[in-house]
Design an enzyme around this catalytic site. Sequence first.
Site, mmCIF file in Angstrom:
data_model
loop_
_atom_site.group_PDB
_atom_site.id
_atom_site.type_symbol
_atom_site.label_atom_id
_atom_site.label_comp_id
_atom_site.label_asym_id
_atom_site.label_seq_id
_atom_site.Cartn_x
_atom_site.Cartn_y
_atom_site.Cartn_z
ATOM 1 N N LYS A 173 0.864 -1.351 -0.067
ATOM 2 C CA LYS A 173 -0.023 -0.126 -0.053
ATOM 3 C C LYS A 173 0.808 1.343 -0.111
ATOM 4 O O LYS A 173 1.728 1.334 0.754
ATOM 5 C CB LYS A 173 -1.027 0.020 1.125
ATOM 6 N N THR A 204 -8.261 9.218 8.962
ATOM 7 C CA THR A 204 -7.902 7.909 8.380
ATOM 8 C C THR A 204 -7.908 6.442 9.401
ATOM 9 O O THR A 204 -7.299 5.566 8.968
ATOM 10 C CB THR A 204 -6.796 8.052 7.721
ATOM 11 N N GLY A 206 -8.343 3.330 10.668
ATOM 12 C CA GLY A 206 -8.994 1.977 10.433
ATOM 13 C C GLY A 206 -8.900 1.793 8.965
ATOM 14 O O GLY A 206 -9.691 1.003 8.371
ATOM 15 N N THR A 207 -8.112 2.785 8.067
ATOM 16 C CA THR A 207 -8.120 2.539 6.606
ATOM 17 C C THR A 207 -7.537 0.956 6.264
ATOM 18 O O THR A 207 -7.918 0.461 5.311
ATOM 19 C CB THR A 207 -7.434 3.467 6.000
ATOM 20 N N GLY A 208 -6.553 0.699 6.751
ATOM 21 C CA GLY A 208 -5.840 -0.667 6.751
ATOM 22 C C GLY A 208 -6.804 -1.694 7.061
ATOM 23 O O GLY A 208 -6.913 -2.830 6.025
ATOM 24 N N CYS A 209 -7.513 -1.930 8.072
ATOM 25 C CA CYS A 209 -8.568 -2.833 8.272
ATOM 26 C C CYS A 209 -9.595 -2.844 7.331
ATOM 27 O O CYS A 209 -9.928 -3.999 7.086
ATOM 28 C CB CYS A 209 -9.183 -2.567 9.589
#
Length: 269
Positions: A173, A204, A206-209
């Site tokens: 990412k 942002t 929690g964007t990865g989850c």
Amino acid sequence: MKTALTIAGSDCSGGAGIQADLKTMIANGVYGMSAITALTAQNTTGVQGIFEVTPEFLEQQIGSVFTDIRPDAVKIGMVSSTGLIKSIAKKLCEYQAENIVVDPVMVATSGAKLISDDAIDTLKESLFPLAAVLTPNIPEAEVLSGMEIKSADDMITAAKWISETYHCAVLCKGGHQLNDANDLLYRDGGYRWFNGKRIHNSNTHGTGCTLSSAIASNLAKGYDLDTAVERAKAYISGALGAMLDLGKGSGPMDHGFDFRGKGFAEERV
């Protein structure tokens, strides 16, 4: 209805972890289930406490899901101890789980390591070989590849090394001031860039989850990996673009930005 299981920690403030995963799954049209690895006391300003479940209880949760409503895909988030990682790998192998998306949560936004070296080694040995795709961010890809990533070419080199070492696809990412919003999918000796639009939103959390859960949801629905990534990135863009602003720190996204339930439009005015 297709189904997906998230194996991750709980975020009591609702922006990341299990809560973000379940919101993402329902928004992406699948039935979401969860096996909780840890309870956390956290909010938009940081993590105040962590209470891990036992490996035995985690195995019970996973077994309860698989023996009743079998998931079509599995997303794995933050797992910080060796015992829990081994339990997850054991049960996923036992039930021959498919479409496994591993978000290797290792490094906080602040740069602090969230997982011990022993646990990282266990992740590499036990879980990575089961994954359909890994979704590391730049700092996590640096930990996994053992190299600094300072350019787009570095992202390709690191993703190639990770993919070939652990025999799975890798979605490296962008972000962290490098190649923002552009993600690199490397697999089977080739790669593809997924370009996203830069959204000026500092919230942002929690964007990865959310991204990994959206990918798992779309794999559950039968989309190939490229299409699942495309659809997941479109969902993230919508959730960020809704410009939700909650909390005193880096706030959550609007996971339900596209819901149009009774009274929803009026309440948003």
